[in-house]
Design a protein around this motif. Structure first.
Motif, PDB file in Angstrom:
ATOM      1  N   LEU A  75      -0.447  20.599   3.388  1.00  0.00           N
ATOM      2  CA  LEU A  75      -0.461  19.178   3.043  1.00  0.00           C
ATOM      3  C   LEU A  75       0.942  18.588   3.088  1.00  0.00           C
ATOM      4  N   PHE A  76       1.921  19.310   2.565  1.00  0.00           N
ATOM      5  CA  PHE A  76       3.292  18.812   2.546  1.00  0.00           C
ATOM      6  C   PHE A  76       3.883  18.717   3.952  1.00  0.00           C
ATOM      7  N   LYS A  77       3.341  19.508   4.877  1.00  0.00           N
ATOM      8  CA  LYS A  77       3.850  19.473   6.254  1.00  0.00           C
ATOM      9  C   LYS A  77       3.488  18.163   6.957  1.00  0.00           C
ATOM     10  N   VAL A  78       2.336  17.586   6.595  1.00  0.00           N
ATOM     11  CA  VAL A  78       1.842  16.409   7.326  1.00  0.00           C
ATOM     12  C   VAL A  78       1.860  15.139   6.493  1.00  0.00           C
ATOM     13  N   GLY A  79       2.265  15.224   5.207  1.00  0.00           N
ATOM     14  CA  GLY A  79       2.000  14.143   4.277  1.00  0.00           C
ATOM     15  C   GLY A  79       2.758  12.859   4.404  1.00  0.00           C
ATOM     16  N   TRP A  80       4.090  12.883   4.329  1.00  0.00           N
ATOM     17  CA  TRP A  80       4.846  11.650   4.123  1.00  0.00           C
ATOM     18  C   TRP A  80       4.740  10.634   5.255  1.00  0.00           C
ATOM     19  N   PRO A  81       4.739  11.028   6.529  1.00  0.00           N
ATOM     20  CA  PRO A  81       4.554  10.006   7.579  1.00  0.00           C
ATOM     21  C   PRO A  81       3.234   9.248   7.441  1.00  0.00           C
ATOM     22  N   ILE A  82       2.167   9.965   7.034  1.00  0.00           N
ATOM     23  CA  ILE A  82       0.870   9.307   6.860  1.00  0.00           C
ATOM     24  C   ILE A  82       0.923   8.324   5.696  1.00  0.00           C
ATOM     25  N   VAL A  83       1.578   8.718   4.615  1.00  0.00           N
ATOM     26  CA  VAL A  83       1.725   7.806   3.473  1.00  0.00           C
ATOM     27  C   VAL A  83       2.464   6.543   3.891  1.00  0.00           C
ATOM     28  N   GLY A  84       3.543   6.705   4.658  1.00  0.00           N
ATOM     29  CA  GLY A  84       4.286   5.541   5.150  1.00  0.00           C
ATOM     30  C   GLY A  84       3.426   4.636   6.008  1.00  0.00           C
ATOM     31  N   LEU A  85       2.581   5.253   6.841  1.00  0.00           N
ATOM     32  CA  LEU A  85       1.686   4.474   7.701  1.00  0.00           C
ATOM     33  C   LEU A  85       0.671   3.697   6.865  1.00  0.00           C
ATOM     34  N   VAL A  86       0.080   4.349   5.866  1.00  0.00           N
ATOM     35  CA  VAL A  86      -0.919   3.680   5.021  1.00  0.00           C
ATOM     36  C   VAL A  86      -0.290   2.529   4.236  1.00  0.00           C
ATOM     37  N   VAL A  87       0.925   2.728   3.744  1.00  0.00           N
ATOM     38  CA  VAL A  87       1.630   1.648   3.039  1.00  0.00           C
ATOM     39  C   VAL A  87       1.850   0.459   3.979  1.00  0.00           C
ATOM     40  N   SER A  88       2.265   0.727   5.209  1.00  0.00           N
ATOM     41  CA  SER A  88       2.489  -0.348   6.189  1.00  0.00           C
ATOM     42  C   SER A  88       1.202  -1.104   6.477  1.00  0.00           C
ATOM     43  N   GLU A  89       0.106  -0.368   6.639  1.00  0.00           N
ATOM     44  CA  GLU A  89      -1.186  -1.006   6.913  1.00  0.00           C
ATOM     45  C   GLU A  89      -1.657  -1.833   5.715  1.00  0.00           C
ATOM     46  N   THR A  90      -1.403  -1.333   4.516  1.00  0.00           N
ATOM     47  CA  THR A  90      -1.780  -2.064   3.304  1.00  0.00           C
ATOM     48  C   THR A  90      -1.032  -3.392   3.211  1.00  0.00           C
ATOM     49  N   ILE A  91       0.246  -3.360   3.496  1.00  0.00           N
ATOM     50  CA  ILE A  91       1.049  -4.595   3.479  1.00  0.00           C
ATOM     51  C   ILE A  91       0.559  -5.553   4.562  1.00  0.00           C
ATOM     52  N   PHE A  92       0.225  -5.006   5.723  1.00  0.00           N
ATOM     53  CA  PHE A  92      -0.231  -5.851   6.839  1.00  0.00           C
ATOM     54  C   PHE A  92      -1.506  -6.612   6.478  1.00  0.00           C
ATOM     55  N   ILE A  93      -2.525  -5.904   5.973  1.00  0.00           N
ATOM     56  CA  ILE A  93      -3.790  -6.591   5.685  1.00  0.00           C
ATOM     57  C   ILE A  93      -3.633  -7.556   4.516  1.00  0.00           C
ATOM     58  N   ALA A  94      -2.742  -7.232   3.560  1.00  0.00           N
ATOM     59  CA  ALA A  94      -2.499  -8.150   2.442  1.00  0.00           C
ATOM     60  C   ALA A  94      -1.886  -9.459   2.938  1.00  0.00           C
ATOM     61  N   LEU A  95      -0.907  -9.368   3.839  1.00  0.00           N
ATOM     62  CA  LEU A  95      -0.282 -10.566   4.397  1.00  0.00           C
ATOM     63  C   LEU A  95      -1.260 -11.351   5.260  1.00  0.00           C
ATOM     64  N   PHE A  96      -2.098 -10.640   5.999  1.00  0.00           N
ATOM     65  CA  PHE A  96      -3.086 -11.296   6.870  1.00  0.00           C
ATOM     66  C   PHE A  96      -4.070 -12.117   6.035  1.00  0.00           C
ATOM     67  N   ILE A  97      -4.665 -11.492   5.009  1.00  0.00           N
ATOM     68  CA  ILE A  97      -5.643 -12.196   4.184  1.00  0.00           C
ATOM     69  C   ILE A  97      -4.989 -13.287   3.352  1.00  0.00           C
ATOM     70  N   TYR A  98      -3.760 -13.053   2.896  1.00  0.00           N
ATOM     71  CA  TYR A  98      -3.019 -14.092   2.165  1.00  0.00           C
ATOM     72  C   TYR A  98      -2.853 -15.326   3.045  1.00  0.00           C
ATOM     73  N   GLY A  99      -2.478 -15.112   4.316  1.00  0.00           N
ATOM     74  CA  GLY A  99      -2.329 -16.239   5.236  1.00  0.00           C
ATOM     75  C   GLY A  99      -3.655 -16.943   5.474  1.00  0.00           C
ATOM     76  N   LEU A 100      -4.760 -16.158   5.570  1.00  0.00           N
ATOM     77  CA  LEU A 100      -6.083 -16.744   5.756  1.00  0.00           C
ATOM     78  C   LEU A 100      -6.451 -17.652   4.594  1.00  0.00           C
ATOM     79  N   VAL A 101      -6.203 -17.161   3.373  1.00  0.00           N
ATOM     80  CA  VAL A 101      -6.577 -17.926   2.172  1.00  0.00           C
ATOM     81  C   VAL A 101      -5.671 -19.131   1.977  1.00  0.00           C
ATOM     82  N   ALA A 102      -4.358 -18.937   2.189  1.00  0.00           N
ATOM     83  CA  ALA A 102      -3.390 -19.997   1.895  1.00  0.00           C
ATOM     84  C   ALA A 102      -3.394 -21.123   2.913  1.00  0.00           C
ATOM     85  N   PHE A 103      -3.660 -20.797   4.176  1.00  0.00           N
ATOM     86  CA  PHE A 103      -3.490 -21.800   5.229  1.00  0.00           C
ATOM     87  C   PHE A 103      -4.777 -22.193   5.944  1.00  0.00           C
ATOM     88  N   ILE A 104      -5.847 -21.422   5.777  1.00  0.00           N
ATOM     89  CA  ILE A 104      -7.088 -21.754   6.496  1.00  0.00           C
ATOM     90  C   ILE A 104      -8.228 -22.049   5.528  1.00  0.00           C
TER      91      ILE A 104
END
Length: 340
Positions: free
Chosen positions: A311-340
């Motif tokens: 698990l430690f061999k493969v873990g941290w890059p995946i965590v970084g990817l999931v964090v990036s995706e989480t921020i992306f969808i949060a910004l996307f939906i925030y823009g949808l709600v705030a501007f559309i």
């Protein structure tokens, strides 16, 4: 009893005896995780994973091995199929065209983002699709469902586990943080519900966050989340066709089957039955509970199959990817709600 029927019966008994010890261990861990979650708070999926990992040695050899494998695969598929009992077409239609379209675009945009950014973290594109689907749809449940139709290798189960841990942890953080964001942004009950339901990964955390603001926000956020859960069907179908065609071409040289996985057919059937009120409310409640039991049991099985060293061999890059995706969808939906 005819000889053939007798032979089948004894073979069935033999299979049950082989599977029983491992399934019993997984179910026991699932019950312990549920007890901890109910009495001390925290995500039950994460508890099941951690407790399961403590018993990794049981999956390596011995009488529990086959049952653990059965729980992490077959029981998982049953749990995903039963998710359909919580959804109706009417709930989705009530959201309105703009919200429905915006959430669907956000889902596929997040999956595409994961596919692209996996290369930034030096991961395989398939890992980006898995984590992107988990973030975009319904967290741990989506990660398990998508991994069931994706190609397997020596790291695939560890990758799935890291993804599940990451999305579960981030979903818990979001349950606390996102309601504060909606208040700072000045969102009303409807906009807050769309934002929470469109961004938080797991259903339980969406419910917790939504109803912490108001009943109306809780209702809307839950339905938006169920829309995302419904999108598990086309996404799993697409993944299944893509990877089935690729695997068949590589390994067998045969034409790929266009039949969807059986658990996905079950999911669709339950949605249809529930949409047309063909299931008693009591049955829906019991099947919802059964789905939760199956998923937590499967997670316990996956935990037991996970080696901390791997698990430690493969873990941290995946965590970084999931964090990036989480921020992306949060910004996307925030823009949808705030501007559309």
């Amino acid at each position: 009893m005819p000889a053939e029927s007798s032979s089948k019966f004894f073979r069935l008994i033999s299979v049950i005896q082989e599977l029983f010890p491992g399934v019993l261990v997984c179910l026991t861990i699932a019950m312990a995780a549920t007890f901890l979650s109910d009495h001390y708070g925290g995500p039950v999926m994460l508890f099941a994973l951690l407790l399961g990992m403590a018993f990794h040695f049981l999956s390596e050899e011995g009488p529990c091995k086959k049952g653990i494998e059965f729980a992490s695969k077959t029981v998982l598929r049953v749990g995903v199929a039963l998710l359909g009992v919580r959804i109706t077409f009417g709930q989705i239609a009530d959201l309105g065209e703009v919200t429905i379209l915006g959430v669907i675009v956000a889902i596929f945009a997040t999956i595409f983002f994961g596919w692209v950014f996996a290369q930034v973290f030096k991961l395989k594109p398939s890992q980006g699709l898995l984590s992107g689907g988990a973030v975009a749809i319904c967290g741990a449940s989506a990660a398990l469902a998508l991994s069931a139709v994706m190609p397997k290798n020596k790291h695939s189960e560890n990758n799935t586990i890291v993804t599940v841990v990451a999305v579960t942890t981030l979903s818990t953080i979001a349950m606390v943080l996102y309601p504060l964001i909606t208040q700072q942004a000045g969102f009303g009950a409807i906009d807050s519900g769309v934002f929470l339901g469109g961004t938080i990964h797991d259903v339980a955390q969406v419910v917790g966050a939504g109803y912490s603001i108001s009943d109306e926000t809780g209702d809307i956020s839950t339905v938006v989340k169920l829309l995302r859960v419904t999108m598990l069907v086309p996404v799993v179908l697409i993944f299944s066709f893509i990877f089935s065609a690729r695997n068949k071409a590589k390994e067998e040289g045969q034409k790929a089957s266009l039949l969807p996985p059986a658990f996905l057919v079950g999911f669709i059937v339950f949605v249809i039955l529930n949409s047309f009120n063909l299931m008693p409310e009591l049955a829906v409640d019991h099947l919802t509970d059964l789905s939760r039991v199956c998923l937590v049991t499967a997670i316990a099985g996956l935990g037991m199959k996970t080696s901390l060293q791997e698990l430690f061999k493969v873990g941290w890059p995946i965590v970084g990817l999931v964090v990036s995706e989480t921020i992306f969808i949060a910004l996307f939906i925030y823009g949808l709600v705030a501007f559309i």
